[in-house]
Design a protein around this motif. Structure first.
Motif, PDB file in Angstrom:
ATOM      1  N   UNK A 181       0.858  -1.190   0.000  1.00 42.75           N
ATOM      2  CA  UNK A 181       0.000   0.000   0.000  1.00 42.75           C
ATOM      3  C   UNK A 181       0.894   1.240   0.000  1.00 42.75           C
ATOM      4  N   UNK A 182       0.335   2.354  -0.414  1.00 49.07           N
ATOM      5  CA  UNK A 182       1.120   3.561  -0.691  1.00 49.07           C
ATOM      6  C   UNK A 182       1.870   4.110   0.531  1.00 49.07           C
ATOM      7  N   UNK A 183       1.205   4.131   1.700  1.00 48.57           N
ATOM      8  CA  UNK A 183       1.813   4.802   2.863  1.00 48.57           C
ATOM      9  C   UNK A 183       2.587   3.857   3.792  1.00 48.57           C
ATOM     10  N   UNK A 184       2.895   2.665   3.313  1.00 47.66           N
ATOM     11  CA  UNK A 184       3.633   1.678   4.112  1.00 47.66           C
ATOM     12  C   UNK A 184       4.926   1.313   3.393  1.00 47.66           C
ATOM     13  N   UNK A 185       6.037   1.314   4.137  1.00 51.32           N
ATOM     14  CA  UNK A 185       7.306   0.875   3.554  1.00 51.32           C
ATOM     15  C   UNK A 185       7.558  -0.572   3.962  1.00 51.32           C
ATOM     16  N   UNK A 186       7.832  -1.417   2.965  1.00 54.99           N
ATOM     17  CA  UNK A 186       8.145  -2.834   3.224  1.00 54.99           C
ATOM     18  C   UNK A 186       9.622  -3.052   2.953  1.00 54.99           C
ATOM     19  N   UNK A 187      10.238  -3.816   3.828  1.00 53.95           N
ATOM     20  CA  UNK A 187      11.663  -4.104   3.685  1.00 53.95           C
ATOM     21  C   UNK A 187      11.850  -5.613   3.860  1.00 53.95           C
ATOM     22  N   UNK A 188      12.296  -6.292   2.777  1.00 58.13           N
ATOM     23  CA  UNK A 188      12.398  -7.757   2.796  1.00 58.13           C
ATOM     24  C   UNK A 188      13.831  -8.222   2.553  1.00 58.13           C
ATOM     25  N   UNK A 189      14.247  -9.208   3.338  1.00 56.38           N
ATOM     26  CA  UNK A 189      15.466  -9.947   2.997  1.00 56.38           C
ATOM     27  C   UNK A 189      15.100 -11.424   3.124  1.00 56.38           C
ATOM     28  N   UNK A 190      14.755 -12.040   1.975  1.00 53.10           N
ATOM     29  CA  UNK A 190      14.179 -13.407   1.954  1.00 53.10           C
ATOM     30  C   UNK A 190      12.910 -13.392   2.805  1.00 53.10           C
ATOM     31  N   UNK A 191      12.899 -14.083   3.975  1.00 52.54           N
ATOM     32  CA  UNK A 191      11.688 -14.119   4.800  1.00 52.54           C
ATOM     33  C   UNK A 191      11.700 -13.052   5.897  1.00 52.54           C
ATOM     34  N   UNK A 192      12.861 -12.418   6.145  1.00 48.55           N
ATOM     35  CA  UNK A 192      12.912 -11.372   7.178  1.00 48.55           C
ATOM     36  C   UNK A 192      12.171 -10.142   6.671  1.00 48.55           C
ATOM     37  N   UNK A 193      11.193  -9.692   7.448  1.00 46.44           N
ATOM     38  CA  UNK A 193      10.293  -8.651   6.969  1.00 46.44           C
ATOM     39  C   UNK A 193      10.154  -7.519   7.984  1.00 46.44           C
ATOM     40  N   UNK A 194      10.428  -6.298   7.536  1.00 49.05           N
ATOM     41  CA  UNK A 194      10.190  -5.108   8.361  1.00 49.05           C
ATOM     42  C   UNK A 194       9.130  -4.265   7.665  1.00 49.05           C
ATOM     43  N   UNK A 195       8.182  -3.765   8.453  1.00 48.33           N
ATOM     44  CA  UNK A 195       7.103  -2.938   7.907  1.00 48.33           C
ATOM     45  C   UNK A 195       7.094  -1.623   8.683  1.00 48.33           C
ATOM     46  N   UNK A 196       7.163  -0.506   7.959  1.00 48.30           N
ATOM     47  CA  UNK A 196       7.278   0.801   8.603  1.00 48.30           C
ATOM     48  C   UNK A 196       6.199   1.764   8.117  1.00 48.30           C
ATOM     49  N   UNK A 197       5.733   2.585   9.065  1.00 44.93           N
ATOM     50  CA  UNK A 197       4.709   3.576   8.743  1.00 44.93           C
ATOM     51  C   UNK A 197       5.074   4.880   9.453  1.00 44.93           C
ATOM     52  N   UNK A 198       4.793   6.018   8.806  1.00 39.49           N
ATOM     53  CA  UNK A 198       5.135   7.307   9.415  1.00 39.49           C
ATOM     54  C   UNK A 198       3.911   8.208   9.530  1.00 39.49           C
ATOM     55  N   UNK A 199       3.959   9.087  10.536  1.00 36.23           N
ATOM     56  CA  UNK A 199       2.885  10.044  10.731  1.00 36.23           C
ATOM     57  C   UNK A 199       3.346  11.209  11.574  1.00 36.23           C
ATOM     58  N   UNK A 200       2.562  12.315  11.580  1.00 37.93           N
ATOM     59  CA  UNK A 200       2.962  13.504  12.348  1.00 37.93           C
ATOM     60  C   UNK A 200       2.938  13.239  13.849  1.00 37.93           C
ATOM     61  N   UNK A 201       2.130  12.286  14.261  1.00 35.48           N
ATOM     62  CA  UNK A 201       2.134  11.851  15.659  1.00 35.48           C
ATOM     63  C   UNK A 201       2.241  10.321  15.651  1.00 35.48           C
TER      64      UNK A 201
END
Length: 259
Positions: A181-201
């Motif tokens: 989705x547009x406002x979510x950053x996904x970071x993958x290394x094979x099965x290792x998964x980080x999901x990041x989201x940002x906001x003013x608060x």
């Protein structure tokens, strides 16, 4: 092998050597790390298949750019740098970053083979390529070496072969249609998964992250991928460490960690 689209059965038995994990109880089977040995000839066969697999995957640019695992010229360091840059950019723009780090249970060992074949068909791989990969993945066996004796062969019902050359590359394809989705950053290394989201608060960062996790849970169930919820961790990169609402994975609240 390629003509008959058949991966020889004599190459599909792995010899497993159990190595005791440091500080673990030797009387429990789960205390051992299984190291899988495959015949050298099978690895040559895999290389032939892999070359043909990569030709199609590269031509269609199949792999998502967020995946850095088993990808030429990319490493864990590059992915880590990408995540740190994202957090720092947020900090410079006075944005809070909420991140969750997922742990997939026995990722390679539990791959749903029929689901993986379905994805190969959906990505329009050549028929002969699909058939030989199916032959490579199915009807596999393993023996366990204990005190210089081999156990009787046991059949594997799921998973991609540990120690294989082709296995990690096709595993990456299994993760390729992870929801985006547009406002979510996904970071993958094979099965290792980080999901990041940002906001003013922090609240505005946490809400889209939680919404995305609901989407992700449905995808994980659909493809029979299991999460280790107890090993999943969440961090809030923000100046104030107030008591912010926790994100939930399958209904389980994940504690915000300090590091």
């Amino acid at each position: 092998m390629l003509k008959f689209r058949h991966f020889p059965n004599c190459w599909k038995t792995a010899r497993v050597l159990p190595i005791l994990k440091p500080g673990k109880d030797p009387t429990h089977p789960v205390s051992y790390r299984p190291i899988s040995f495959l015949p050298t000839l099978s690895k040559l066969g895999e290389k032939l298949i892999l070359n043909r697999y990569l030709t199609h995957a590269t031509k269609l640019r199949l792999l998502i750019p967020q995946q850095f695992g088993f990808t030429p010229q990319l490493s864990t360091t590059h992915q880590l740098l990408r995540v740190v840059e994202h957090i720092n950019e947020g900090k410079n723009s006075n944005l809070a970053t909420a991140a969750i780090f997922l742990d997939i249970a026995k990722a390679f060992d539990k791959v749903w083979i029929e689901g993986l074949i379905h994805k190969l068909i959906a990505y329009k791989f050549p028929q002969y390529n699909i058939e030989i990969i199916q032959s490579y993945l199915t009807n596999r066996h393993f023996t366990v070496l204990v005190k210089n004796s081999d156990s009787t062969p046991r059949k594997l019902q799921a998973g991609v072969p540990q120690g294989g050359i082709l296995a990690p590359i096709i595993f990456v394809l299994h993760m390729n249609d992870i929801p985006q989705v547009r406002n979510i950053m996904i970071s993958l290394y094979a099965d290792d998964t980080a999901i990041l989201s940002q906001g003013k608060t922090p609240d505005k960062a946490i809400v889209p992250l939680q919404n995305y996790l609901k989407n992700l849970e449905a995808w994980l169930v659909r493809w029979k991928i299991k999460l280790n919820v107890d090993k999943t961790e969440a961090i809030l990169f923000n100046k104030n460490n107030d008591d912010w609402p926790k994100v939930k994975v399958y209904g389980t609240p994940i504690e915000w960690k300090k590091k």
